[in-house]
Design a protein around this motif. Structure first.
Motif, short mmCIF file in Angstrom:
data_model
loop_
_atom_site.label_atom_id
_atom_site.label_comp_id
_atom_site.label_asym_id
_atom_site.label_seq_id
_atom_site.Cartn_x
_atom_site.Cartn_y
_atom_site.Cartn_z
N GLY A 237 0.94 -1.21 -0.03
CA GLY A 237 0.10 0.09 -0.09
C GLY A 237 0.88 1.17 0.11
O GLY A 237 1.45 1.59 -0.99
N PRO A 238 0.96 1.78 1.08
CA PRO A 238 2.35 2.89 1.09
C PRO A 238 3.42 2.48 1.18
O PRO A 238 3.61 1.36 1.12
CB PRO A 238 1.84 3.45 2.65
CG PRO A 238 0.66 2.81 3.14
CD PRO A 238 0.62 1.62 2.45
N GLY B 51 -0.14 3.82 8.03
CA GLY B 51 -0.55 5.10 8.03
C GLY B 51 0.48 6.12 7.40
O GLY B 51 0.19 7.24 7.49
N TYR B 52 1.57 5.49 7.03
CA TYR B 52 2.78 6.51 6.51
C TYR B 52 3.44 6.19 5.52
O TYR B 52 3.55 4.74 5.31
CB TYR B 52 3.83 6.78 7.91
CG TYR B 52 3.11 7.35 9.04
CD1 TYR B 52 3.30 8.83 9.23
CD2 TYR B 52 2.55 6.43 10.11
CE1 TYR B 52 2.62 9.30 10.30
CE2 TYR B 52 2.41 7.18 11.16
CZ TYR B 52 2.22 8.63 11.42
OH TYR B 52 1.96 9.07 12.38
N ASN B 53 3.76 7.03 4.62
CA ASN B 53 4.54 6.76 3.31
C ASN B 53 6.19 7.07 3.90
O ASN B 53 6.34 8.06 4.61
CB ASN B 53 4.31 7.68 2.33
CG ASN B 53 3.13 6.98 1.50
OD1 ASN B 53 3.02 5.88 0.93
ND2 ASN B 53 2.16 7.91 1.38
N TYR B 54 6.84 6.12 3.53
CA TYR B 54 8.29 6.37 3.81
C TYR B 54 9.09 6.59 2.54
O TYR B 54 8.88 6.16 1.51
CB TYR B 54 8.94 5.06 4.67
CG TYR B 54 8.37 5.22 6.02
CD1 TYR B 54 9.68 5.46 6.96
CD2 TYR B 54 7.33 4.59 6.65
CE1 TYR B 54 9.05 5.32 8.58
CE2 TYR B 54 6.97 4.71 7.86
CZ TYR B 54 7.84 4.98 8.69
OH TYR B 54 7.47 4.83 10.06
N ASP C 30 2.33 11.32 6.94
CA ASP C 30 1.10 10.69 6.91
C ASP C 30 0.50 10.42 5.33
O ASP C 30 0.50 11.40 4.59
CB ASP C 30 0.04 11.60 7.70
CG ASP C 30 -1.12 10.87 8.12
OD1 ASP C 30 -1.74 10.55 7.37
OD2 ASP C 30 -1.38 10.96 9.46
N THR C 31 -0.14 9.31 5.28
CA THR C 31 -0.66 9.10 3.97
C THR C 31 -2.10 10.07 3.58
O THR C 31 -2.18 10.15 2.32
CB THR C 31 -1.19 7.46 3.73
OG1 THR C 31 -2.31 7.29 5.10
CG2 THR C 31 -0.13 6.61 4.10
N ALA C 32 -2.68 10.53 4.77
CA ALA C 32 -3.71 11.73 4.51
C ALA C 32 -3.17 12.81 3.85
O ALA C 32 -4.20 13.17 3.24
CB ALA C 32 -3.91 11.84 5.92
N ASN D 136 5.49 18.17 5.14
CA ASN D 136 5.00 17.35 6.35
C ASN D 136 5.85 16.43 6.73
O ASN D 136 5.60 15.40 7.37
CB ASN D 136 3.57 16.74 6.01
CG ASN D 136 2.55 17.69 5.58
OD1 ASN D 136 2.31 18.61 6.01
ND2 ASN D 136 2.29 17.77 4.06
N ALA D 137 7.34 16.42 6.41
CA ALA D 137 8.16 15.40 6.52
C ALA D 137 8.51 15.36 8.26
O ALA D 137 8.73 16.34 8.68
CB ALA D 137 9.51 15.68 5.89
#
Length: 411
Positions: free
Chosen positions: A36-37, A58-61, A79-81, A91-92
């Motif tokens: 997913g992410p 809930g996060y992309n890295y 945040d994936t949001a 937002n890093a």
């Protein structure tokens, strides 16, 4: 507008963390969206044996950089949001993990230093500092900053606009992308590469020297392990078509290695023997992000990680596996001072040596020096005819490795 900025003293080494120097022990860190992410994986340089190191749905890295002793690494997440799956600099959050992907520590978030954006953090060669690009609050431009290894005490290193700053292997220089005469413009094709001497005491740079001219939109400069060449990407304004190039630190011998219809770049780095350059590629309407490398001698391109259903980005090579071995029962502390050095340095230990041996290797495992029958708490190491660069010193006693140190030789 946030610009695309994907990149590329004293040393104390506390065992049992052991840095392996054999190239067969190399590991690759990279990100993929298979679950997913974008999450962090570790595997072999040929793409085999993948292992999921971080899974936070809930996060992309993105963007990873290992500490010089390979006991920990830093990486960014958002945040994936936010709807942006990589390079979300506004937002890093910069996090530190141990080599297994455990013990997370938040180093810098959006509020820590009142920056409106930040990214591309890298450890200094001795592991004591971080360098990164950031936009100070209330300003519009990117600048270079140095902090301690925990992300504290930020110091702006220059009034030059800069992105993608990176240390040379001996820590004496910094390469970055900037504008001629330090005159920023929104035309990113005016970006060029600059190299500047770094003052370790003041955490500032001296007058930058422009080493490219008339290129396109340059990004991701990375010094070779020998410190004599710099690899980088050179693209159009939209960065939809970017080539991989290499140039001497003097600005001579500019060479194009990869020239196709794709965007090639992102966390560019050299193989441990400086024979290949690694990067990721995305080609519009053809393929999603893939991890590739190009051989400098033959120009042959290898597709290391690719999949029609998933993307692979921002690889980082570990020249020696992360915490790949241990020295059972060793509690030896060692330090090298001065480091970097020009002619000689001293390796000191907190436990007296008895008939010990110091073996010095290049970063690809070639033995270049051996000192035998060492006694006492200090070992003086003479440079002799060794060229400038980064080396690994292995101290052994009673047929057992008791310490590993990195040695940085400068001219």
């Amino acid at each position: 507008m946030i610009f695309h900025i994907v990149g590329c003293a004293l040393v104390s080494v506390l065992l049992p963390a052991l840095v392996a120097v054999a190239q067969s022990a190399n590991e690759l860190l990279y990100f993929s969206n298979q679950t997913g992410p974008f999450q962090l994986y570790q595997g072999k340089p040929d793409g085999s044996n993948p292992k999921l190191l971080i899974r936070e749905p809930g996060y992309n890295y993105w963007w990873v950089y290992a500490h010089p002793n390979y006991t920990k690494f830093i990486t960014y997440r958002s945040d994936t949001a936010t709807g942006k799956n990589q390079n979300d600099y506004e937002n890093a959050e910069l996090w530190q993990y141990d080599s297994s992907g455990s013990d997370p520590v938040l180093l810098i978030d959006k509020k820590t230093h009142h920056w409106s954006a930040h990214g591309v953090a890298k450890y200094s060669p001795d592991g004591h500092k971080l360098i990164m690009a950031a936009v100070p609050g209330g300003q519009d431009w990117w600048y270079g900053f140095v902090t301690d290894s925990g992300g504290h005490y930020p110091k702006q290193i220059s009034r030059w606009w800069m992105i993608d700053p990176a240390w040379s292997p001996d820590g004496s220089k910094i390469v970055f992308c900037g504008f001629p005469n330090n005159t920023p413009t929104f035309d990113l094709t005016k970006l060029e590469l600059f190299v500047a001497e770094y003052d370790r005491t003041a955490d500032t740079i001296r007058t930058p020297v422009q080493i490219t001219s008339g290129t396109g939109r340059v990004h991701d400069p990375c010094f070779s392990h020998r410190g004599d060449r710099i690899a980088f990407s050179d693209g159009n304004m939209a960065y939809s078509d970017a080539d991989i190039k290499v140039v001497d630190i003097t600005g001579d011998n500019l060479t194009t290695l990869v020239d196709d219809n794709g965007a090639n770049g992102g966390s560019i780095f050299w193989s441990c023997d400086d024979a290949e350059i690694w990067y990721h590629n995305v080609t519009l309407f053809v393929n999603d992000f893939q991890i590739r490398n190009v051989n400098l001698a033959t120009r042959a391109i290898t597709h290391v990680l690719k999949n029609v259903n998933n993307a692979f980005i921002s690889a980082h090579m570990l020249c020696g596996s992360v915490a790949s071995a241990q020295v059972p029962g060793s509690k030896l502390n060692s330090e090298v001072q001065p480091n970097p050095f020009m002619q000689q340095t001293e390796l000191r230990t907190d436990i007296p040596l008895w008939d010990a041996t110091l073996t010095v290797h290049t970063m690809v495992g070639q033995t270049v020096r051996e000192l035998h029958h060492l006694n006492g708490e200090g070992v003086v190491f003479q440079r002799g005819e060794l060229p400038a660069g980064m080396y690994v010193g292995q101290l052994s006693q009673n047929n057992q490795i008791i310490a590993i140190v990195k040695l940085f030789i400068i001219n």
